[in-house]
Design a protein around this motif. Structure first.
Motif, PDB file in Angstrom:
ATOM      1  N   PRO A  96      65.588  30.413  33.277  1.00 33.94           N
ATOM      2  CA  PRO A  96      64.720  29.229  33.373  1.00 33.94           C
ATOM      3  C   PRO A  96      63.549  29.465  34.322  1.00 33.94           C
ATOM      4  O   PRO A  96      63.608  30.309  35.221  1.00 33.94           O
ATOM      5  CB  PRO A  96      65.656  28.143  33.906  1.00 33.94           C
ATOM      6  CG  PRO A  96      66.676  28.901  34.690  1.00 33.94           C
ATOM      7  CD  PRO A  96      66.880  30.199  33.956  1.00 33.94           C
ATOM      8  N   ALA A  97      62.495  28.709  34.105  1.00 32.47           N
ATOM      9  CA  ALA A  97      61.313  28.828  34.965  1.00 32.47           C
ATOM     10  C   ALA A  97      61.565  28.249  36.349  1.00 32.47           C
ATOM     11  O   ALA A  97      60.984  28.696  37.338  1.00 32.47           O
ATOM     12  CB  ALA A  97      60.122  28.141  34.312  1.00 32.47           C
ATOM     13  N   ARG A  98      62.439  27.251  36.435  1.00 38.32           N
ATOM     14  CA  ARG A  98      62.747  26.616  37.713  1.00 38.32           C
ATOM     15  C   ARG A  98      64.213  26.189  37.728  1.00 38.32           C
ATOM     16  O   ARG A  98      64.842  26.067  36.661  1.00 38.32           O
ATOM     17  CB  ARG A  98      61.836  25.407  37.941  1.00 38.32           C
ATOM     18  CG  ARG A  98      61.945  24.349  36.870  1.00 38.32           C
ATOM     19  CD  ARG A  98      61.011  23.177  37.144  1.00 38.32           C
ATOM     20  NE  ARG A  98      59.622  23.611  37.167  1.00 38.32           N
ATOM     21  CZ  ARG A  98      58.856  23.672  36.069  1.00 38.32           C
ATOM     22  NH1 ARG A  98      59.358  23.348  34.890  1.00 38.32           N
ATOM     23  NH2 ARG A  98      57.599  24.058  36.163  1.00 38.32           N
ATOM     24  N   LEU A 112      79.405  18.972  37.680  1.00 34.68           N
ATOM     25  CA  LEU A 112      78.113  19.422  38.190  1.00 34.68           C
ATOM     26  C   LEU A 112      77.767  20.741  37.524  1.00 34.68           C
ATOM     27  O   LEU A 112      78.609  21.643  37.427  1.00 34.68           O
ATOM     28  CB  LEU A 112      78.170  19.605  39.706  1.00 34.68           C
ATOM     29  CG  LEU A 112      76.976  20.317  40.365  1.00 34.68           C
ATOM     30  CD1 LEU A 112      75.706  19.481  40.235  1.00 34.68           C
ATOM     31  CD2 LEU A 112      77.273  20.616  41.829  1.00 34.68           C
ATOM     32  N   MET A 113      76.511  20.872  37.048  1.00 39.84           N
ATOM     33  CA  MET A 113      76.039  22.101  36.422  1.00 39.84           C
ATOM     34  C   MET A 113      74.756  22.552  37.090  1.00 39.84           C
ATOM     35  O   MET A 113      73.842  21.754  37.322  1.00 39.84           O
ATOM     36  CB  MET A 113      75.796  21.892  34.930  1.00 39.84           C
ATOM     37  CG  MET A 113      75.483  23.175  34.158  1.00 39.84           C
ATOM     38  SD  MET A 113      73.745  23.724  34.244  1.00 39.84           S
ATOM     39  CE  MET A 113      72.942  22.473  33.261  1.00 39.84           C
ATOM     40  N   LEU A 114      74.678  23.844  37.451  1.00 39.46           N
ATOM     41  CA  LEU A 114      73.488  24.441  38.046  1.00 39.46           C
ATOM     42  C   LEU A 114      73.040  25.612  37.193  1.00 39.46           C
ATOM     43  O   LEU A 114      73.846  26.490  36.847  1.00 39.46           O
ATOM     44  CB  LEU A 114      73.779  24.941  39.466  1.00 39.46           C
ATOM     45  CG  LEU A 114      74.228  23.903  40.496  1.00 39.46           C
ATOM     46  CD1 LEU A 114      74.603  24.592  41.797  1.00 39.46           C
ATOM     47  CD2 LEU A 114      73.124  22.874  40.743  1.00 39.46           C
ATOM     48  N   PHE A 122      66.552  37.525  36.122  1.00 36.51           N
ATOM     49  CA  PHE A 122      67.968  37.323  36.433  1.00 36.51           C
ATOM     50  C   PHE A 122      68.209  35.856  36.765  1.00 36.51           C
ATOM     51  O   PHE A 122      67.409  35.225  37.453  1.00 36.51           O
ATOM     52  CB  PHE A 122      68.377  38.206  37.605  1.00 36.51           C
ATOM     53  CG  PHE A 122      69.835  38.097  37.957  1.00 36.51           C
ATOM     54  CD1 PHE A 122      70.798  38.728  37.197  1.00 36.51           C
ATOM     55  CD2 PHE A 122      70.239  37.350  39.052  1.00 36.51           C
ATOM     56  CE1 PHE A 122      72.137  38.625  37.520  1.00 36.51           C
ATOM     57  CE2 PHE A 122      71.572  37.246  39.382  1.00 36.51           C
ATOM     58  CZ  PHE A 122      72.522  37.885  38.611  1.00 36.51           C
ATOM     59  N   ALA A 123      69.315  35.308  36.268  1.00 43.01           N
ATOM     60  CA  ALA A 123      69.667  33.910  36.526  1.00 43.01           C
ATOM     61  C   ALA A 123      71.177  33.752  36.439  1.00 43.01           C
ATOM     62  O   ALA A 123      71.886  34.623  35.916  1.00 43.01           O
ATOM     63  CB  ALA A 123      68.976  32.989  35.531  1.00 43.01           C
ATOM     64  N   ILE A 191      73.020  35.990  33.703  1.00 39.73           N
ATOM     65  CA  ILE A 191      72.059  36.336  32.660  1.00 39.73           C
ATOM     66  C   ILE A 191      71.073  37.363  33.211  1.00 39.73           C
ATOM     67  O   ILE A 191      70.488  37.152  34.279  1.00 39.73           O
ATOM     68  CB  ILE A 191      71.299  35.085  32.172  1.00 39.73           C
ATOM     69  CG1 ILE A 191      72.285  34.016  31.691  1.00 39.73           C
ATOM     70  CG2 ILE A 191      70.312  35.446  31.070  1.00 39.73           C
ATOM     71  CD1 ILE A 191      71.637  32.670  31.455  1.00 39.73           C
ATOM     72  N   PHE A 192      70.887  38.458  32.456  1.00 43.27           N
ATOM     73  CA  PHE A 192      69.949  39.502  32.867  1.00 43.27           C
ATOM     74  C   PHE A 192      69.147  39.938  31.647  1.00 43.27           C
ATOM     75  O   PHE A 192      69.711  40.345  30.631  1.00 43.27           O
ATOM     76  CB  PHE A 192      70.692  40.692  33.460  1.00 43.27           C
ATOM     77  CG  PHE A 192      69.802  41.834  33.874  1.00 43.27           C
ATOM     78  CD1 PHE A 192      68.700  41.615  34.690  1.00 43.27           C
ATOM     79  CD2 PHE A 192      70.067  43.117  33.439  1.00 43.27           C
ATOM     80  CE1 PHE A 192      67.872  42.670  35.068  1.00 43.27           C
ATOM     81  CE2 PHE A 192      69.257  44.179  33.811  1.00 43.27           C
ATOM     82  CZ  PHE A 192      68.155  43.945  34.632  1.00 43.27           C
ATOM     83  N   THR A 193      67.822  39.830  31.731  1.00 45.73           N
ATOM     84  CA  THR A 193      66.931  40.214  30.640  1.00 45.73           C
ATOM     85  C   THR A 193      65.956  41.275  31.153  1.00 45.73           C
ATOM     86  O   THR A 193      64.835  40.957  31.554  1.00 45.73           O
ATOM     87  CB  THR A 193      66.161  38.999  30.108  1.00 45.73           C
ATOM     88  OG1 THR A 193      65.462  38.375  31.211  1.00 45.73           O
ATOM     89  CG2 THR A 193      67.114  37.976  29.498  1.00 45.73           C
TER      90      THR A 193
END
Length: 218
Positions: A96-98, A112-114, A122-123, A191-193
């Motif tokens: 995500p961008a933010r 709760l989800m983050l 990477f996220a 997540i890794f792109t």
């Protein structure tokens, strides 16, 4: 469909050809097939424990789900083990961008989800859900309704079943029993792109249920 929050498996039952003969979330019958003939994949992982409360509430945290694909006429070749139907539950695959957060609460649980970017490529996604009764916070009307449906609630019975003489002045012993069930869920994904054409992810899911039976005689 008439729920306090989006439920993955109960929402699928609103599609034509999908139903539940036992009115549970996990007992889905697709085009006449049995619930054991349906395969459920969560982020490419086959899932066999799909609901809490003996099938009443879905184990999938709604805020983590990005897309649901329901296959009723054919099964894609890359999936095995399904005969009547297949449900493919997808989580976000992008960075995500933010940072993004979602909080939900009702009379049974809170979650709760983050979804947070660490760097440009990477996220991570982390989500947790905890039933209120798990920490004995309070016994909500919804929990009571589920308990009464599953276990007939709390009972108070004469353990001697009329054996004691009615003229006996002694107090008749009474047997009381109460059942309760609580649950918790934890979902996560890394997540890794590295490039526009490459994608690497690591997903995990943890579910737990706790069943209590209390009995007293007075």
């Amino acid at each position: 469909p008439g729920l306090a929050e989006a439920d993955v498996l109960l929402s699928v039952q609103s599609l034509p050809g999908s139903e539940s003969n036992d009115e549970t979330a996990s007992g889905i019958n697709i085009r006449g097939g049995g619930s054991d003939e349906l395969m459920v994949y969560w982020d490419r992982i086959p899932i066999y424990k799909q609901a809490h409360f003996f099938g009443t509430l879905t184990t999938f945290i709604p805020s983590t789900v990005e897309k649901i694909s329901a296959f009723k006429n054919y099964i894609p070749a890359q999936y095995t083990g399904a005969t009547s139907g297949l449900l493919e539950i997808s989580l976000p695959d992008s960075v995500p961008a933010r940072p993004h957060a979602v909080v939900n609460a009702n009379f049974t649980h809170a979650d709760l989800m983050l979804h947070v970017p660490v760097k440009e490529k990477f996220a991570f996604l982390l989500a947790g859900r905890l039933s209120f009764h798990d920490n004995d916070l309070f016994d909500s009307p919804t929990f009571s309704a589920h308990r009464n449906k599953l276990f007939s609630g709390s009972r108070q019975e004469d353990i001697f079943q009329g054996i004691i003489d009615e003229d006996d002045e002694e107090e008749i012993p009474v047997f009381r029993d109460q059942t309760s069930l609580s649950y918790r869920d934890l979902n996560g994904k890394l997540i890794f792109t590295p490039t526009d054409k490459d994608y690497v992810s690591l997903s995990f899911m943890q579910n737990s249920d706790r069943f209590n039976f209390n009995a007293t005689s007075t």
